[in-house]
Design an enzyme around this catalytic site. Structure first.
Site, PDB file in Angstrom:
ATOM      1  N   THR A 139      -4.654  -1.455  -2.094  1.00 26.43           N
ATOM      2  CA  THR A 139      -4.653  -2.049  -0.765  1.00 26.43           C
ATOM      3  C   THR A 139      -4.326  -3.531  -0.813  1.00 26.43           C
ATOM      4  O   THR A 139      -4.637  -4.211  -1.805  1.00 26.43           O
ATOM      5  CB  THR A 139      -6.037  -1.860  -0.108  1.00 26.43           C
ATOM      6  OG1 THR A 139      -6.120  -2.663   1.088  1.00 26.43           O
ATOM      7  CG2 THR A 139      -7.153  -2.294  -1.039  1.00 26.43           C
ATOM      8  N   GLU A 193      -5.911  -5.595   0.753  1.00 24.44           N
ATOM      9  CA  GLU A 193      -7.194  -6.291   0.790  1.00 24.44           C
ATOM     10  C   GLU A 193      -7.590  -6.828  -0.591  1.00 24.44           C
ATOM     11  O   GLU A 193      -8.506  -7.643  -0.707  1.00 24.44           O
ATOM     12  CB  GLU A 193      -8.291  -5.360   1.314  1.00 24.44           C
ATOM     13  CG  GLU A 193      -8.161  -5.023   2.790  1.00 24.44           C
ATOM     14  CD  GLU A 193      -8.529  -6.182   3.704  1.00 24.44           C
ATOM     15  OE1 GLU A 193      -9.365  -7.020   3.313  1.00 24.44           O
ATOM     16  OE2 GLU A 193      -7.972  -6.254   4.821  1.00 24.44           O
ATOM     17  N   TYR A 229     -15.281  -3.548   0.156  1.00 22.65           N
ATOM     18  CA  TYR A 229     -14.147  -2.614   0.078  1.00 22.65           C
ATOM     19  C   TYR A 229     -13.084  -3.147  -0.879  1.00 22.65           C
ATOM     20  O   TYR A 229     -12.616  -2.437  -1.780  1.00 22.65           O
ATOM     21  CB  TYR A 229     -13.552  -2.424   1.472  1.00 22.65           C
ATOM     22  CG  TYR A 229     -12.242  -1.680   1.492  1.00 22.65           C
ATOM     23  CD1 TYR A 229     -12.195  -0.292   1.367  1.00 22.65           C
ATOM     24  CD2 TYR A 229     -11.035  -2.365   1.652  1.00 22.65           C
ATOM     25  CE1 TYR A 229     -10.980   0.394   1.387  1.00 22.65           C
ATOM     26  CE2 TYR A 229      -9.824  -1.694   1.676  1.00 22.65           C
ATOM     27  CZ  TYR A 229      -9.799  -0.318   1.544  1.00 22.65           C
ATOM     28  OH  TYR A 229      -8.593   0.346   1.561  1.00 22.65           O
ATOM     29  N   LYS A 260     -11.990  -1.599  -4.526  1.00 23.18           N
ATOM     30  CA  LYS A 260     -10.599  -1.221  -4.760  1.00 23.18           C
ATOM     31  C   LYS A 260     -10.000  -1.983  -5.940  1.00 23.18           C
ATOM     32  O   LYS A 260      -9.083  -1.491  -6.600  1.00 23.18           O
ATOM     33  CB  LYS A 260      -9.777  -1.476  -3.499  1.00 23.18           C
ATOM     34  CG  LYS A 260      -9.971  -0.428  -2.407  1.00 23.18           C
ATOM     35  CD  LYS A 260      -9.305   0.893  -2.771  1.00 23.18           C
ATOM     36  CE  LYS A 260      -9.244   1.847  -1.612  1.00 23.18           C
ATOM     37  NZ  LYS A 260      -8.493   3.072  -1.902  1.00 23.18           N
TER      38      LYS A 260
END
Length: 352
Positions: free
Chosen positions: A135, A137, A159, A163
């Site tokens: 991601t 992010e 999150y 990840k």
């Protein structure tokens, strides 16, 4: 002839098959003649509504399981012996990850490790190709613009941190055990299949409800956060292409164009024939958006939707994917908003 077709049929195993990307990837793989196995979590309410268009296809098989359960993952992968695994399953809501950080890490981080260990346990290192849904992010507090495969990571949420572990354990197993394992660092990708809890779908759906008289206002968080938004249907093809090359590598998928939440809101209202004018102090909870024709306040900033740590700007450079995979996005953000708005309009009209 039938036996030959079955023998040559590729088999894919998808976690997170009930989500947005799971839907589009299932559609793509079935069109390509794959046998698709999807892992679903059993709940008291149905979670497979998105997959209804494929229920009559005998090449789709759903299995109960959970990324938190290593025994089930190992058993399923051993039974299925997949040619390709797409790990799309995750607790994927960034804001909620602050509320349930331990669960997020277990599913999004350790869940990836469980799949990689299942590949090893079943002796599938030379057979099974593995795709990890990474991601944008990961970049969090950005270190350079635009972000590429070489940009340092600085996640800003549980999150993102989970990840990041998943990213590096995928790289580690690729280098340690010669597994064909790759990360797709996908920037924000949206569609009518996006869940209503995500900001883009929330925007288009609420604007439709305002037009139909079902709602009066859109409540939103950080209007100035900038994202690189693409069309999910195009991005899943990039996932597939990553597993078709000779050597596994990690790839960024992005449009290379950034838009603010503010501009996404304006675009959604524009598709409804409404022009928004902003009032109050920009960038604060006192800012609001009015309809220029009626003067009604249609957009308000609600502090409950702000995150403890915000990611202000994400914009990706997908040059490597274009050169190696022949992948590049075609749908721009304005077109994407239109696709989502029109789908939500049809959806809400059917609901009555």
């Amino acid at each position: 002839m039938k036996d030959k077709v079955k023998t040559n049929m590729k088999t894919a195993f998808i976690t997170g098959i009930t989500g947005q990307d799971g839907y589009y990837l299932t559609e793509l793989l079935l069109e390509k003649g794959y046998k698709v196995y999807g892992m679903i979590r059993r709940g008291s309410l149905p979670t497979t509504d998105r997959l209804k268009p494929f229920f009559d296809n005998p090449n789709l098989v759903l299995k109960n399981g959970d990324l938190a359960d290593s025994a089930v993952i190992t058993r399923l992968i051993g039974e299925i012996q997949p040619d390709e695994i797409y790990n799309l399953g995750a607790m994927s809501h960034v804001g909620i990850s602050f509320e349930i950080p331990e669960y997020t890490v277990d599913v999004d981080g350790t869940g990836t490790l469980r799949i990689l260990e299942a590949i090893r346990h079943n002796g599938l290192e030379a057979k099974t190709k593995f795709y990890q849904a990474s991601t944008s992010e990961l970049y969090g507090r950005i270190q350079e613009t635009p972000q590429t495969e070489k940009t340092p990571f600085y996640p800003r949420s549980p999150y993102g941190a989970a990840k990041m572990y998943a990213y590096w354990i995928t790289v580690n197993y690729r280098e340690s055990y010669n597994i064909f394992a790759c990360n797709g660092i996908l920037f924000n990708h949206e569609s009518p299949m996006r869940g209503l809890g995500f900001v883009t779908r929330k925007i288009t759906n609420t604007v439709v409800k305002i037009v139909l008289g079902k709602e009066t206002q859109l409540k939103i968080g950080n209007l100035d956060a900038s994202r690189d938004w693409g069309y999910a249907k195009e991005y899943v093809e990039g996932m597939w292409r990553m597993l078709q090359v000779d050597e596994p590598q990690d790839y960024v998928l992005a449009t290379g164009v950034t838009q603010t939440v503010r501009s996404f809101v304006e675009s959604a209202f524009k598709h409804a024939g409404i022009t928004i004018e902003w009032k109050g102090e920009k960038g604060t909870v006192d800012e609001f958006g009015i309809c220029t024709e009626t003067g009604k306040t249609l957009v308000v900033v609600d502090p409950q939707f702000f995150r403890p740590a915000e990611v202000e700007l994400l914009i990706g450079d997908a040059t490597k994917a274009k050169e190696d995979l022949g992948w590049s996005p075609k749908v721009n953000c304005e077109e994407l908003v239109g696709i989502m708005y029109n789908a939500d309009l049809e959806y809400e009209k059917k609901r009555g």
